[in-house]
Write a protein that holds these residues in place. Structure first.
Motif, PDB file in Angstrom:
ATOM      1  N   ALA A  75       1.135  -1.242  -0.313  1.00 12.45           N
ATOM      2  CA  ALA A  75      -0.125   0.406   0.252  1.00 12.45           C
ATOM      3  C   ALA A  75       1.380   0.739   0.546  1.00 12.45           C
ATOM      4  N   GLU A  76       1.661   1.314   0.402  1.00 14.16           N
ATOM      5  CA  GLU A  76       2.770   2.149   0.695  1.00 14.16           C
ATOM      6  C   GLU A  76       3.368   2.667  -0.360  1.00 14.16           C
ATOM      7  N   LEU A  77       3.729   1.611  -0.690  1.00 10.98           N
ATOM      8  CA  LEU A  77       4.975   1.686  -2.428  1.00 10.98           C
ATOM      9  C   LEU A  77       3.205   2.412  -3.445  1.00 10.98           C
ATOM     10  N   SER A  78       3.279   1.681  -3.767  1.00 13.11           N
ATOM     11  CA  SER A  78       1.733   1.995  -4.400  1.00 13.11           C
ATOM     12  C   SER A  78       1.040   3.218  -3.974  1.00 13.11           C
TER      13      SER A  78
ATOM     14  N   ARG B  17      10.274   9.489   1.646  1.00 11.41           N
ATOM     15  CA  ARG B  17       9.561   9.084   2.879  1.00 11.41           C
ATOM     16  C   ARG B  17       9.060   7.935   2.348  1.00 11.41           C
ATOM     17  N   CYS B  18       8.657   7.114   1.200  1.00 10.76           N
ATOM     18  CA  CYS B  18       8.299   6.004   0.968  1.00 10.76           C
ATOM     19  C   CYS B  18       9.423   5.081   1.930  1.00 10.76           C
ATOM     20  N   ALA B  19      11.127   5.417   1.422  1.00 10.87           N
ATOM     21  CA  ALA B  19      12.054   4.269   2.046  1.00 10.87           C
ATOM     22  C   ALA B  19      11.598   4.514   3.381  1.00 10.87           C
TER      23      ALA B  19
ATOM     24  N   ALA C 208      12.387  12.244   6.797  1.00 12.09           N
ATOM     25  CA  ALA C 208      12.159  12.156   5.416  1.00 12.09           C
ATOM     26  C   ALA C 208      11.935  13.364   4.672  1.00 12.09           C
ATOM     27  N   GLU C 209      11.318  14.214   5.138  1.00 10.31           N
ATOM     28  CA  GLU C 209      10.616  15.113   4.170  1.00 10.31           C
ATOM     29  C   GLU C 209      11.907  16.596   4.468  1.00 10.31           C
TER      30      GLU C 209
END
Ligand code: GRG
Length: 293
Positions: free
Chosen positions: A141-144, A185-187, A210-211
């Protein structure tokens, strides 16, 4: 200071080896696509995103093998985005990671298909990572979300829509938060997720880190496009200025942009201070600030 450069270089070798296993050559009749995919994804990348997965996975006590596969999945998405970004219909670039771009080497249609192959393979890699089902569900879900229209694709759409027009600082920040920041951020999030951390203080700190590094990364990218060495960067430079694009360099000037990147780097380190005893994350932010490629 934590030896982040050495650790990143060692981790990048691990990522390269694992990616080569995860994307083997396919059957002889479709070999051109697996070859183009391997050409795009293997060798040359800094592997910052997989390293971020690794670093946050350590903080969430994740399984290192799962973190490696999560990082490889993210790197295949990142590589697809570079292949498609370089296409004649987008940035029309001929050099990437010091090599001819994928469409120059394999033709435009094959480069489109290789990008598609990399994007779809990423979700297979997450699914086959051996993590618990709920962890995989969250990671998919996060990567998508990050790669899709609410993230990187949305950022690229904004970039194209604003081409040739002056943009405000707010629009530039939004565009880059999506185009570059979403995968960064996903990483950090995938690292947390790999250890079963789906929310809470560490997750929130990862988001702020991340931001800040995501925006700093882009500010440095703009400075390098204006002042960097193409031989070192492995890609063409000066395109932003030539096309009249609004960048951090054009908005703030070199000194102002550098000061902004430094401020963001300090804020990133502060956000994760309670978790960063070894100083790995602060050192990484600093390495990205001073990168020359
Ligand atoms: C085509 C859907 C689609 C998206 C493209 C990522 C992207 C969106 C475009 C790349 C254009 C660009 C130069 C963006 C600046 C920041 C960036 C992502 C640089 C490349 O990332 P690095 O420096 O590359 O981590 P390596 O080669 O080290 O992996």
């Amino acid at each position: 200071m934590f030896p982040v450069q050495e650790e990143l270089a060692q981790y990048a070798c691990k990522v390269d080896l694992r990616l080569a296993e995860l994307i083997p050559d396919a059957d002889p009749e479709t070999k051109v696509i697996s070859e183009a995919m391997r050409y795009a994804v293997l060798g040359g990348g800094k592997r910052i995103r997989p390293y971020l997965v690794f670093a946050f996975s350590r903080l969430s006590s994740g399984d290192p093998a799962v973190a490696l596969d999560f990082g490889c999945a993210l790197e295949t998405v990142h590589s697809y985005s570079l292949v498609h970004d370089d296409l004649p219909a987008m940035d029309n670039d001929v050099l990437r990671r010091g090599k001819p771009t994928c469409h120059v080497a394999y033709g435009e249609a094959n480069a489109i298909l290789a990008g598609d192959g990399l994007l779809t393979r990423a979700f297979g890699v997450l699914s086959e990572s051996g993590a618990p089902a709920e962890t995989i569900r969250r990671a998919v879900a996060e990567l998508s979300y990050a790669a899709g229209y609410a993230g990187m694709v949305g950022g690229q759409t904004l970039d194209i829509a604003t081409e040739g027009k002056p943009v405000t600082r707010e629009t530039l920040t939004k565009l880059q938060r999506l185009k570059t920041g979403a995968l960064i951020r996903c990483a950090c999030r995938l690292g947390c997720i790999s250890g079963g951390v789906y929310g809470g203080e560490l997750f929130d700190a990862a988001d702020v880190y991340a931001e800040k590094i995501g925006l700093a990364f882009q500010v440095i990218d703009d400075i390098l496009d204006g002042t960097g060495d193409p031989a070192l960067l492995g890609k063409s430079v000066g395109k932003d200025e030539a096309s009249g694009k609004t960048t951090w360099l054009s908005l703030l000037g070199k000194d102002g942009a550098s000061a902004f990147a430094e401020e963001l780097t300090r804020a990133a380190a502060d956000a994760v201070k309670p978790y960063d005893g070894e100083g790995r994350l602060a050192s990484l932010a600093d390495l990205l600030l001073h990168r020359k490629k």
